[in-house]
Design a protein around this motif. Structure first.
Motif, PDB file in Angstrom:
ATOM      1  N   ARG A 143      10.632  -5.163 -13.135  1.00 43.28           N
ATOM      2  CA  ARG A 143      10.655  -5.127 -12.123  1.00 43.28           C
ATOM      3  C   ARG A 143       9.495  -5.036 -11.202  1.00 43.28           C
ATOM      4  N   PRO A 144       8.617  -5.736 -10.546  1.00 39.89           N
ATOM      5  CA  PRO A 144       7.881  -5.376  -9.340  1.00 39.89           C
ATOM      6  C   PRO A 144       8.516  -4.655  -8.290  1.00 39.89           C
ATOM      7  N   PHE A 145       8.862  -3.800  -8.529  1.00 37.15           N
ATOM      8  CA  PHE A 145       9.226  -2.499  -7.245  1.00 37.15           C
ATOM      9  C   PHE A 145       8.274  -2.140  -6.656  1.00 37.15           C
ATOM     10  N   VAL A 146       7.960  -3.177  -4.559  1.00 40.73           N
ATOM     11  CA  VAL A 146       7.046  -2.728  -4.141  1.00 40.73           C
ATOM     12  C   VAL A 146       7.383  -2.444  -2.497  1.00 40.73           C
ATOM     13  N   ASP A 147       7.760  -2.126  -1.918  1.00 39.41           N
ATOM     14  CA  ASP A 147       8.210  -1.348  -0.706  1.00 39.41           C
ATOM     15  C   ASP A 147       7.148  -2.609   0.653  1.00 39.41           C
ATOM     16  N   GLY A 148       8.293  -2.900   1.353  1.00 39.79           N
ATOM     17  CA  GLY A 148       7.776  -3.562   2.097  1.00 39.79           C
ATOM     18  C   GLY A 148       6.152  -3.483   3.086  1.00 39.79           C
ATOM     19  N   PRO A 149       6.659  -2.338   3.439  1.00 37.38           N
ATOM     20  CA  PRO A 149       5.135  -1.397   4.490  1.00 37.38           C
ATOM     21  C   PRO A 149       4.080  -1.185   3.514  1.00 37.38           C
ATOM     22  N   THR A 150       4.363  -1.854   2.505  1.00 42.43           N
ATOM     23  CA  THR A 150       2.798  -1.101   1.333  1.00 42.43           C
ATOM     24  C   THR A 150       2.132  -2.757   1.695  1.00 42.43           C
ATOM     25  N   ALA A 152       2.135  -4.653   3.461  1.00 42.87           N
ATOM     26  CA  ALA A 152       2.196  -5.852   4.871  1.00 42.87           C
ATOM     27  C   ALA A 152       0.644  -5.254   5.209  1.00 42.87           C
ATOM     28  N   LYS A 153       0.907  -3.446   4.775  1.00 46.19           N
ATOM     29  CA  LYS A 153      -0.586  -3.113   4.977  1.00 46.19           C
ATOM     30  C   LYS A 153      -1.569  -3.918   3.499  1.00 46.19           C
ATOM     31  N   LEU A 154      -1.388  -4.398   2.706  1.00 45.70           N
ATOM     32  CA  LEU A 154      -2.483  -4.880   1.642  1.00 45.70           C
ATOM     33  C   LEU A 154      -2.842  -5.852   2.697  1.00 45.70           C
ATOM     34  N   ARG A 155      -1.835  -6.504   3.319  1.00 44.65           N
ATOM     35  CA  ARG A 155      -2.260  -7.824   3.507  1.00 44.65           C
ATOM     36  C   ARG A 155      -3.170  -7.895   4.585  1.00 44.65           C
ATOM     37  N   GLU A 156      -2.714  -6.772   5.714  1.00 44.48           N
ATOM     38  CA  GLU A 156      -3.349  -6.731   6.780  1.00 44.48           C
ATOM     39  C   GLU A 156      -5.207  -6.189   6.160  1.00 44.48           C
ATOM     40  N   ALA A 157      -5.075  -5.708   5.575  1.00 41.76           N
ATOM     41  CA  ALA A 157      -6.444  -4.906   4.461  1.00 41.76           C
ATOM     42  C   ALA A 157      -6.985  -6.194   4.334  1.00 41.76           C
ATOM     43  N   LEU A 158      -6.640  -7.270   3.948  1.00 40.68           N
ATOM     44  CA  LEU A 158      -7.315  -8.403   3.019  1.00 40.68           C
ATOM     45  C   LEU A 158      -8.165  -9.360   4.707  1.00 40.68           C
ATOM     46  N   LYS A 159      -6.716  -9.310   5.692  1.00 38.67           N
ATOM     47  CA  LYS A 159      -7.266 -10.300   6.814  1.00 38.67           C
ATOM     48  C   LYS A 159      -8.547  -9.557   7.182  1.00 38.67           C
ATOM     49  N   ALA A 160      -8.122  -7.918   7.423  1.00 39.43           N
ATOM     50  CA  ALA A 160      -9.075  -7.750   8.663  1.00 39.43           C
ATOM     51  C   ALA A 160     -10.369  -7.089   8.227  1.00 39.43           C
ATOM     52  N   LEU A 161     -10.716  -7.073   6.128  1.00 42.97           N
ATOM     53  CA  LEU A 161     -11.006  -6.176   5.675  1.00 42.97           C
ATOM     54  C   LEU A 161     -12.131  -5.347   5.810  1.00 42.97           C
ATOM     55  N   ARG A 162     -10.820  -4.410   5.508  1.00 42.61           N
ATOM     56  CA  ARG A 162     -10.848  -2.932   5.443  1.00 42.61           C
ATOM     57  C   ARG A 162     -10.666  -2.048   4.406  1.00 42.61           C
ATOM     58  N   THR A 163     -11.409  -1.695   3.694  1.00 48.37           N
ATOM     59  CA  THR A 163     -10.724  -0.619   2.602  1.00 48.37           C
ATOM     60  C   THR A 163      -9.770  -0.110   2.573  1.00 48.37           C
ATOM     61  N   CYS A 164      -9.079   0.353   1.441  1.00 50.73           N
ATOM     62  CA  CYS A 164      -7.654   0.600   1.762  1.00 50.73           C
ATOM     63  C   CYS A 164      -7.743   1.912   1.091  1.00 50.73           C
ATOM     64  N   SER A 216       0.345   5.131  -3.510  1.00 50.76           N
ATOM     65  CA  SER A 216       1.561   6.214  -2.291  1.00 50.76           C
ATOM     66  C   SER A 216       0.493   6.536  -1.177  1.00 50.76           C
ATOM     67  N   GLU A 217       1.361   6.538   0.101  1.00 51.34           N
ATOM     68  CA  GLU A 217       0.509   7.293   1.427  1.00 51.34           C
ATOM     69  C   GLU A 217      -0.980   6.425   1.838  1.00 51.34           C
ATOM     70  N   LEU A 218      -0.291   5.044   1.099  1.00 53.90           N
ATOM     71  CA  LEU A 218      -1.666   4.296   1.911  1.00 53.90           C
ATOM     72  C   LEU A 218      -2.011   3.958   3.160  1.00 53.90           C
ATOM     73  N   GLU A 219      -3.607   3.387   3.484  1.00 54.82           N
ATOM     74  CA  GLU A 219      -4.002   3.708   4.924  1.00 54.82           C
ATOM     75  C   GLU A 219      -5.023   2.535   5.471  1.00 54.82           C
ATOM     76  N   LEU A 220      -5.366   1.996   6.404  1.00 51.10           N
ATOM     77  CA  LEU A 220      -6.175   1.023   6.026  1.00 51.10           C
ATOM     78  C   LEU A 220      -7.915   2.156   6.627  1.00 51.10           C
ATOM     79  N   GLY A 221      -9.214   2.097   5.670  1.00 50.18           N
ATOM     80  CA  GLY A 221     -10.112   2.798   5.801  1.00 50.18           C
ATOM     81  C   GLY A 221     -11.180   2.086   6.823  1.00 50.18           C
ATOM     82  N   ALA A 222     -12.541   2.606   6.652  1.00 46.05           N
ATOM     83  CA  ALA A 222     -13.271   1.711   7.420  1.00 46.05           C
ATOM     84  C   ALA A 222     -13.803  -0.185   7.032  1.00 46.05           C
ATOM     85  N   GLY A 223     -14.243  -1.092   7.707  1.00 41.37           N
ATOM     86  CA  GLY A 223     -14.552  -2.062   7.420  1.00 41.37           C
ATOM     87  C   GLY A 223     -15.655  -2.056   6.455  1.00 41.37           C
TER      88      GLY A 223
END
Length: 330
Positions: A143-150, A152-164, A216-223
């Motif tokens: 099963r692909p157990f994935v927490d919601g915040p991770t 959501a952050k990845l989708r934000e990175a895709l929309k904002a064109l930022r590294t992860c 884990s410990e995902l953060e958005l980086g530079a554009g």
């Protein structure tokens, strides 16, 4: 004739949407130039298409209208559409996709909140009946157990064109820090982020798959510039039978006649072609990588499938069979 009936039905819907006081059945019959019985059938058809159709009592006469005007008469959902949101959300929950299921339930709540109270009350019994009567067959597998915040952050990175930037735990060893340019997300038995590590040019970038449950410990980086214009996520996913990206093989499989009808309905790969043989067998051809995943899938067909090509795939199947026999044999 069918087009004329459809046109007449839509014209009547426009009339009902544009009338403040509504139309009686006799007025509907006159407008559509049909008899009263046909007008009743048209009203029933419109009620299925537009659940917001209102019935107003004017003395001893019933009048009908579609509230919301010409711009809003087609916006209300049907019971089938609302029930499908519930059923798909339950399927995602069962498969470990709770974060995506929560988004569908949120959407359903917003849609129903936007409906007028009479329409919502009229839809609710049918929605509940359908949602309770439909379900999912439980599938074995990871099963692909994935927490919601991770997610959501990845989708934000895709929309904002930022590294992860994140810590990535491989199969062995301690987690390592990674910086990735996100190209897209792939959903399946596991969820994957697709993208090269930051710092590589488009010409030399090696696309990699990053399992979300190991991040884990995902953060958005530079554009970043995001994926190149030539990148096609669907085409990238179609290169493999499953997940792993390998050199492409021209795969040819022969299915015995007892399972040929079932194999005929089975989708092995988007590029597949099928050839029915005179002896009742079925030849399936497609081009993809992922040999081990293909072999593991072909186990379920037992003695009824034969790998015609390529030879390395045949050899891998033999090796896996020998290993399984060594574990279960005398």
């Amino acid at each position: 004739m069918r087009l004329e009936k459809t046109t007449a039905l839509l014209e009547l819907a426009r009339a009902l949407a544009g009338s403040a006081e509504g139309l009686s059945l006799d007025e509907m019959a006159t407008y559509a130039q049909v008899d009263r019985r046909t007008a009743e059938r048209m009203r029933d058809a419109l009620r299925l298409l537009f659940p917001q159709l209102e019935e107003l009592v004017d003395g001893r006469t019933k009048r009908f209208r579609i509230p919301g005007g010409l711009d809003g008469f087609a916006q209300a959902p049907t019971p089938d559409e609302l029930a499908e949101l519930h059923v798909v959300a339950r399927g995602l929950d069962a498969g470990g996709g709770a974060a995506r299921a929560a988004l569908l339930r949120s959407l359903s709540t917003k849609i129903q909140a936007a409906l007028r109270a009479p329409v919502r009350r009229r839809l609710q019994p049918d929605v509940e009946a359908l949602a309770m009567a439909e379900g999912w067959v439980m599938q074995a597998g990871p099963r692909p157990f994935v927490d919601g915040p991770t997610l959501a952050k990845l989708r934000e990175a895709l929309k904002a064109l930022r590294t992860c930037r994140f810590l990535y735990a491989g199969p062995h060893g301690a987690p390592r820090s990674r910086s990735v340019v996100p190209y897209g997300l792939l959903f399946g038995r596991a969820y994957y982020l697709v993208g090269p590590e930051a710092g590589e040019s488009d010409e030399t970038a090696e696309l990699k798959l990053w399992r979300l449950d190991r991040i884990s410990e995902l953060e958005l980086g530079a554009g970043c510039g995001g994926p190149p214009a030539s990148f096609d996520l669907a085409a990238f996913a179609a290169r493999s039978f499953g997940t792993f990206q390998e050199a492409l093989d021209d795969v040819v499989l022969r299915f015995a006649s007892p399972v040929a009808p079932e194999a005929r309905r089975f989708l092995f790969h988007p590029t597949q072609t099928v050839e029915e043989q005179a002896d009742g067998t079925l030849i399936v051809r497609f081009r993809a990588g992922g040999r081990l995943e293909l072999v593991q899938h072909l186990f379920i067909w037992g003695e009824h499938v034969e790998i015609i090509a390529p030879d390395p795939l045949r050899h891998l199947m033999r090796d896996e069979l020998v290993k399984a026999l060594g574990r279960h044999g005398p």
